[in-house]
Structures are given as structure tokens and as C-alpha cells.
Design an enzyme around this catalytic site. Structure first.
Site, short mmCIF file in Angstrom:
data_model
loop_
_atom_site.label_atom_id
_atom_site.label_comp_id
_atom_site.label_asym_id
_atom_site.label_seq_id
_atom_site.Cartn_x
_atom_site.Cartn_y
_atom_site.Cartn_z
N CYS A 1 0.85 -1.19 0.00
CA CYS A 1 0.00 0.00 0.00
C CYS A 1 0.89 1.24 0.00
CB CYS A 1 -0.90 0.00 1.23
SG CYS A 1 -1.94 1.47 1.37
N CYS B 1 0.25 3.19 3.62
CA CYS B 1 0.67 2.67 4.93
C CYS B 1 1.75 1.59 4.86
CB CYS B 1 -0.53 2.16 5.71
SG CYS B 1 -1.20 0.61 5.06
N CYS C 1 -7.39 -1.23 1.20
CA CYS C 1 -6.39 -1.74 2.13
C CYS C 1 -7.07 -2.00 3.47
CB CYS C 1 -5.26 -0.72 2.27
SG CYS C 1 -4.03 -1.17 3.52
N CYS D 1 -5.53 0.58 6.23
CA CYS D 1 -5.76 2.03 6.28
C CYS D 1 -6.95 2.51 5.43
CB CYS D 1 -4.50 2.78 5.86
SG CYS D 1 -4.12 2.69 4.10
N CYS E 1 -8.34 -5.98 -9.85
CA CYS E 1 -7.92 -4.97 -10.82
C CYS E 1 -7.50 -3.74 -10.01
CB CYS E 1 -9.10 -4.67 -11.74
SG CYS E 1 -8.73 -3.63 -13.12
#
Length: 129
Positions: A45, A48, A94, A97, A117
Site C-alpha cells: 500500500c 501505509c 487496504c 488504512c 484490478c
């Protein structure tokens, strides 16, 4: 870890990364830096740094975005119902976060049949060492 605040994210991310992860924007097809990326490693991510997807589960879907048939083990991502743009889709965020990553569709390869995707702008990559 909790969601980083907007001020810290604005300082860390470029405009496209912020728009994608915080405002659920979508990068244009075939423009992301990880569409044709083939190195071995882990996609994290951009907000984070949580590990999200392994290169072992990445494939060329022809869609114009990085596609994966499976997220990392455990609770790396979660899905929520997205009713924007006159469609009903499963948005991928995510788990750590809540950053918007992309969408998941049921037209992927076996064994899962799923196509995560994902916008390149929501990802960082760490080479396998």
C-alpha cells in the site's frame, strides 16, 4: 495501524496517488507503472506500506491495470460495495488504512476465478531479495 491523516498523505503522495487512494479515482488504463511490471516481489500500500499482493499472483488480464488472482494471505485487503457510476461493483481497499486500491471481478483465472484490478498509483513495490 490507523489511517494516516490527510495532511501527512498530501505530503507523502503525488496528486494521482492521493486522488486514487483517498478519493477513489481511477488511473487511465495502460498508464500505470506496474501494468507490465514482471519483477519478483511484493506490492505494498502506497499509504501505509502494508503488504497487499505477491508478484506470484499477478497476471496479464489485458485490462490495462495490474491484475492479481489472490491478495496476500490474511487480512491484507477487504471489499466493500461500490454503487458509483450506475454500477454495482466490489471495491478493494487496504484492510489496514482503507486506501482505495481498485475493484475485484469474477472473471479471473483459476484457482480463484477472481481478478483484483488494482491501480498502480495505490501501490509501491519491494523486490524479492
Amino acid at each position: 495501524m490507523s489511517k494516516p491523516d490527510n495532511e501527512k498523505l498530501r505530503a507523502k503522495l503525488d496528486d494521482e496517488q492521493f486522488a486514487v487512494t483517498q478519493e477513489a479515482a481511477t488511473e487511465r488504463a495502460f498508464t500505470g507503472k506496474y501494468v507490465d511490471h514482471k519483477d519478483d516481489g511484493t506490492y505494498h500500500c502506497v499509504c501505509c506500506d502494508a503488504p497487499l499482493f505477491s508478484s506470484a499472483h499477478k497476471y496479464d488480464s489485458g485490462s490495462g491495470w495490474p491484475s492479481f488472482w489472490l491478495p496476500m494471505a490474511g487480512d491484507a485487503v477487504r471489499t466493500i460495495t461500490d454503487k458509483s457510476h450506475g454500477m454495482i461493483r466490489r471495491e478493494v481497499v487496504c484492510k489496514n488504512c482503507d486506501a482505495h486500491l481498485g475493484h475485484v471481478f469474477e472473471d479471473g483465472p483459476q484457482p480463484t476465478g477472481l481478478r483484483y484490478c488494482i491501480n498502480s498509483a495505490s501501490l509501491d513495490f519491494e523486490d524479492k531479495e
